[in-house]
Design a protein around this motif. Structure first.
Motif, PDB file in Angstrom:
ATOM      1  N   VAL B  38       0.884  -1.168   0.000  1.00 51.72           N
ATOM      2  CA  VAL B  38       0.000   0.000   0.000  1.00 51.72           C
ATOM      3  C   VAL B  38       0.918   1.213   0.000  1.00 51.72           C
ATOM      4  CG1 VAL B  38      -1.835   1.231   1.188  1.00 51.72           C
ATOM      5  CG2 VAL B  38      -1.715  -1.262   1.325  1.00 51.72           C
ATOM      6  N   MET B  48      -1.717   9.626  10.059  1.00 52.10           N
ATOM      7  CA  MET B  48      -2.218   9.085   8.782  1.00 52.10           C
ATOM      8  C   MET B  48      -1.646   7.687   8.537  1.00 52.10           C
ATOM      9  SD  MET B  48      -1.813  12.580   6.593  1.00 52.10           S
ATOM     10  CE  MET B  48      -2.602  12.225   5.037  1.00 52.10           C
ATOM     11  N   GLU B  51      -3.299   5.177  10.954  1.00 52.42           N
ATOM     12  CA  GLU B  51      -4.676   4.884  10.531  1.00 52.42           C
ATOM     13  C   GLU B  51      -4.665   3.939   9.318  1.00 52.42           C
ATOM     14  OE1 GLU B  51      -7.941   4.844  10.883  1.00 52.42           O
ATOM     15  OE2 GLU B  51      -7.488   5.425  12.934  1.00 52.42           O
ATOM     16  N   ALA B  52      -3.783   4.225   8.371  1.00 51.54           N
ATOM     17  CA  ALA B  52      -3.703   3.360   7.187  1.00 51.54           C
ATOM     18  C   ALA B  52      -3.278   1.955   7.597  1.00 51.54           C
ATOM     19  CB  ALA B  52      -2.728   3.943   6.169  1.00 51.54           C
ATOM     20  N   ILE B  54      -3.866   0.469  10.379  1.00 44.98           N
ATOM     21  CA  ILE B  54      -5.018  -0.206  11.005  1.00 44.98           C
ATOM     22  C   ILE B  54      -5.994  -0.667   9.929  1.00 44.98           C
ATOM     23  CG2 ILE B  54      -7.077   0.162  12.433  1.00 44.98           C
ATOM     24  CD1 ILE B  54      -5.381   2.092  14.144  1.00 44.98           C
ATOM     25  N   GLN B  55      -6.394   0.255   9.055  1.00 48.85           N
ATOM     26  CA  GLN B  55      -7.433  -0.063   8.072  1.00 48.85           C
ATOM     27  C   GLN B  55      -6.975  -1.122   7.071  1.00 48.85           C
ATOM     28  OE1 GLN B  55      -8.971   3.614   6.353  1.00 48.85           O
ATOM     29  NE2 GLN B  55      -8.995   4.591   8.362  1.00 48.85           N
ATOM     30  N   GLU B  56      -5.689  -1.067   6.714  1.00 49.86           N
ATOM     31  CA  GLU B  56      -5.193  -2.012   5.721  1.00 49.86           C
ATOM     32  C   GLU B  56      -4.714  -3.314   6.354  1.00 49.86           C
ATOM     33  OE1 GLU B  56      -5.563  -1.579   2.645  1.00 49.86           O
ATOM     34  OE2 GLU B  56      -5.781   0.573   2.311  1.00 49.86           O
ATOM     35  N   ASP B  57      -4.634  -3.358   7.688  1.00 49.35           N
ATOM     36  CA  ASP B  57      -4.205  -4.559   8.416  1.00 49.35           C
ATOM     37  C   ASP B  57      -2.869  -5.081   7.860  1.00 49.35           C
ATOM     38  OD1 ASP B  57      -4.307  -6.552  10.296  1.00 49.35           O
ATOM     39  OD2 ASP B  57      -5.652  -7.847   9.157  1.00 49.35           O
ATOM     40  N   LEU B  85      -0.471  -1.373  18.148  1.00 50.41           N
ATOM     41  CA  LEU B  85       0.126  -1.976  16.950  1.00 50.41           C
ATOM     42  C   LEU B  85       1.634  -2.188  17.107  1.00 50.41           C
ATOM     43  CD1 LEU B  85      -2.610  -0.771  15.785  1.00 50.41           C
ATOM     44  CD2 LEU B  85      -1.432  -0.659  13.610  1.00 50.41           C
TER      45      LEU B  85
END
Lengths: 606, 137
Positions: B38, B48, B51-52, B54-57, B85
């Motif tokens: 990603v 940012m 957050e990315a 977390i959302q993208e795991d 994390l």
């Protein structure tokens, strides 16, 4: 993972790590996947799903960024699933859509997930639908699905989204491009992005010209202009999407509105004093289903499944080897030849497959394809190459032979009867190919019903059915490389059966080598799954449109019907009075349970 | 060629560091090793990136650094820990002086790749230090 309160609860409160891990679970089919799917089924969401597709560089991601902003301003929570291609060489990917959506990276009301297509064609990844379900279940109001940069035929988003936006960058071609089939047909809204560049107005007028030629419908796709980088035109786009939602809710819908396929069933209840329960008064349920196309009935009843037992297949193979006419050492000497004027050299070959006339023909043109050099090929290990070569040989033969057959419509029908319970008189794998003006009652009735469906609904029945089966989900078995398999709503087989469609292909002749290879791979996997369920014989028939026909009403369909002796010692048949004399389909398993059993077998061996 | 199959990572620049070439080259190296990358690009804040992640795991975070922006990397690591994390390794690459490497590692950066590092060494490190996801067909 330890999920206090469980998946459903934590997804429901929009716990972001739980959502992310639930997506990973369904995307990678981890050990958590069944629990996640159960949670989704228990608490399905109601998000409006908006598909954004269009060629690479059209500005899809930037437009999504602008659409997110507009929806947030209107008080909605927005999730995004952005698909980018995987490398066909390494399997790796660079997922760059998120980069254009950085404005909303840390906004709590937004969740963005990038997916790699992982070799799946059609513009999405295989698991995109499941990922959308996770986000919908997390009660986002809107889920935006951005496809990979789509060419002309990556239209799978049509089956996932409630509204489809096709983004057309200016200046990619003339009006002929706009007339072509494919991605332009699935649009509910056209967006000409980068509208501040030259050629934009020409692109708009070409799209409008194309739309003017369409039949009037309840929803005519509007053509909008946007400049995604500045947000210009995006509010109007979201207005249109809202209006579309209302139109669809009113039951009208665009040309791609799910075409109201109705799956009707009636429960039957037999009241008896049951000796198995001390003659207690019991109700025993069965079911009558109606075929959504033809209205013909099918029974699901008599749930007295005999234990499956394989015969001595090695013995069967050995005892039939000596006299086999299809084995390579005898095939030339024993099987007939066509006149040279019809088939130069009398027989055709491809790979190991040999095509020759049937000594006992079913019609003017009736051929056999001996599929392999090997006399016996076990059902759990049917080589995809063997199947693909045989289909290619049959395809090429049909194309030439069809010219010699008189009749208004000529059909090239390929059937594989594998092992004796299917009616095959030879163990050696072989296909029947007939080229005929008499396609059989079932296909004739099906085509007539599909013509009526097309007239009434304006969409090909197989396309509508595939969409309905995808959204129902429970009968879907396998979808790969453009081939979808599911268990038909009305079963033909006593112990279940399966069907596949070649999306957008009318006949075998319309299929490329790659498509037949893809089908062969899925067929081999399906047969192996059946073998693991204790089956050892099947009929497979490919039901085509007439030669030269287009895919307007009918798609090439494969029916895979496992065959067996009901009781291994009695040798009683799996076809009985219901099917033959009452003309009624009959299954002892629900197609939903059957599909689940096949899916489980496929997953275990993928 | 696909040693990295099943691994998903972030590659990002941080802060005002506008040097994209290194991150893009590494993204392609990882892609060619079968890894899903990603790519977040420039002007990313620690918030940012977290957050990315977390959302993208994702399994790891790669930070391309050519502008001595180490305080933001410290912040990134602290924030990852606060958000739970800490098991996602942060790997840095770029023209990072040797004495800064030691400091970064003390602060919690898992590994640092300096100019001249081979593609294989980067890929091997990621493969060896991320839990490959199970069940990828």
């Amino acid at each position: 993972m330890n999920a206090p309160g469980g998946w459903a609860e934590r997804i429901g409160v929009r716990d972001r790590r739980t959502i992310a891990r639930a997506i990973s679970a369904v995307e990678n089919e981890t050990a958590d996947a069944p629990a996640v799917r159960a949670a989704l089924a228990a608490a399905p969401g109601h998000a409006r799903v908006i598909g954004i597709t269009g060629p690479p560089g059209a500005g899809k991601s930037t437009l999504v960024n602008a659409i997110i902003r507009e929806y947030l301003a209107r008080g909605s929570r927005v999730a995004v699933v952005a698909v980018d291609p995987s490398s066909p060489i390494s399997g790796g990917a660079v997922l760059g859509d998120r980069l254009r959506m950085a404005d909303h990276q840390t906004d709590e009301r937004v969740f963005i997930r990038s997916l790699a297509s992982r070799g799946h064609l059609g513009g999405l990844s295989r698991t995109t639908r499941a990922v959308v379900e996770v986000l919908s279940s997390a009660r986002f109001d809107v889920v935006i699905v951005e496809t990979v940069g789509a060419g002309q035929s990556e239209v799978e988003v049509a089956g996932v989204a409630d509204a489809r936006v096709v983004v057309c960058p200016p200046g990619l071609g003339d009006e002929v491009q706009a007339l072509k089939a494919g991605v332009l047909e699935i649009a509910d809204v056209f967006v000409v992005n980068k509208a501040d560049t030259p050629f934009a107005s020409r692109t708009v007028s070409e799209l409008l010209g194309m739309l003017a030629l369409r039949k009037p419908a309840a929803w005519t796709p509007p053509v909008l202009c946007t400049v995604a980088t500045t947000g210009e035109g995006v509010a109007a786009l979201v207005d249109v999407l809202e209006a579309h939602a209302k139109t669809v809710a009113d039951g009208a819908g665009g040309i791609w509105a799910p075409a109201n396929i109705e799956f009707r069933a009636t429960k039957k209840r037999s009241q008896i004093h049951d000796p198995r329960k001390g003659f207690e008064l019991c109700e025993i349920e069965s079911e009558v289903r109606e075929d959504p196309l033809t209205g013909e009935t099918a029974r699901i009843c008599h749930f007295a499944l005999p234990a499956r037992q394989l015969p001595e297949l090695a013995w069967l193979a050995e005892s039939t080897r000596a006299g086999c006419p299809f084995c390579p050492e005898r095939v030339e000497a024993i099987t007939p030849r066509y006149p040279d004027a019809f088939v130069a050299g009398g027989r055709l070959r491809r790979g190991e497959a040999v095509l020759f006339p049937n000594l006992f023909p079913y019609d003017d043109v009736s051929a056999i394809v001996a599929m392999s050099r090997e006399h016996f090929v076990p059902m759990h290990a049917l080589p995809p190459d063997m199947i693909a070569d045989s289909l290619k040989l049959a395809r090429d033969f049909i194309r030439d032979a069809a010219r010699s057959v008189k009749g208004r419509e000529v059909f090239g029908i390929v059937t594989w009867n594998y092992m004796p319970p299917s009616g095959a008189s030879q163990v050696h794998p072989h296909m029947q190919v007939i080229v005929t003006d008499t396609p059989g009652n079932a296909l004739r009735r099906e085509l007539a019903a599909e013509s009526r469906f097309l007239e009434r609904r304006g969409v090909a029945y197989p396309r509508a059915l595939l969409e309905a089966e995808r959204s129902a989900g429970q009968r879907l078995i396998l979808e790969e490389d453009g081939i979808a398999w599911w268990a038909p709503y009305c079963p033909v087989g006593m112990l279940g059966d399966a069907q596949a469609v070649f999306a957008g292909r009318a006949t075998l002749g319309a299929c490329s080598d790659a498509e037949l290879e893809a089908f062969a791979r899925t067929l081999a996997r399906m047969a192996a799954a059946y073998a693991r369920l204790g089956q050892w014989s099947f009929n497979l028939t490919l039901l085509p449109e007439a030669e030269g026909g287009a895919c307007g009403r009918h798609w090439l369909t494969a029916r895979l019907l496992p065959r067996f002796y009901l009781h291994p010692h009695l040798h009683n048949s799996d076809v009985a009075y219901l099917q033959l004399l009452l003309g009624e389909k009959f299954g002892m398993l629900t197609p939903e349970a059957h599909a689940a059993a096949l899916r489980a077998q496929l997953q275990r061996h993928s | 060629m696909s040693a990295g199959k099943g691994i998903k990572v972030i590659v990002s620049m941080i802060g005002l560091d506008g040097h994209t070439t290194g991150g893009e080259v590494v993204s392609m190296i990882l892609r060619d090793a079968g890894i899903e990358v990603v790519y977040l690009g420039v002007n990313q804040t620690p918030e940012m990136i977290v957050e990315a992640a977390i959302q993208e795991d994702v399994d790891a975070i790669g930070i391309s650094s050519h502008a001595s922006n180490y305080s933001l990397i410290d912040e990134l690591i602290a924030l990852l820990r606060r958000k739970g994390l800490q098991d996602v390794p942060v790997i840095c690459g770029g023209n990072i002086p040797r004495h800064d490497i030691r400091t970064l590692k003390e602060k919690g950066v898992a590994e640092v790749f300096t100019p001249g590092s081979s593609s294989a060494s980067i890929v091997n490190y990621i493969v060896a230090n991320t839990g490959v996801r199970l069940g990828v067909a």
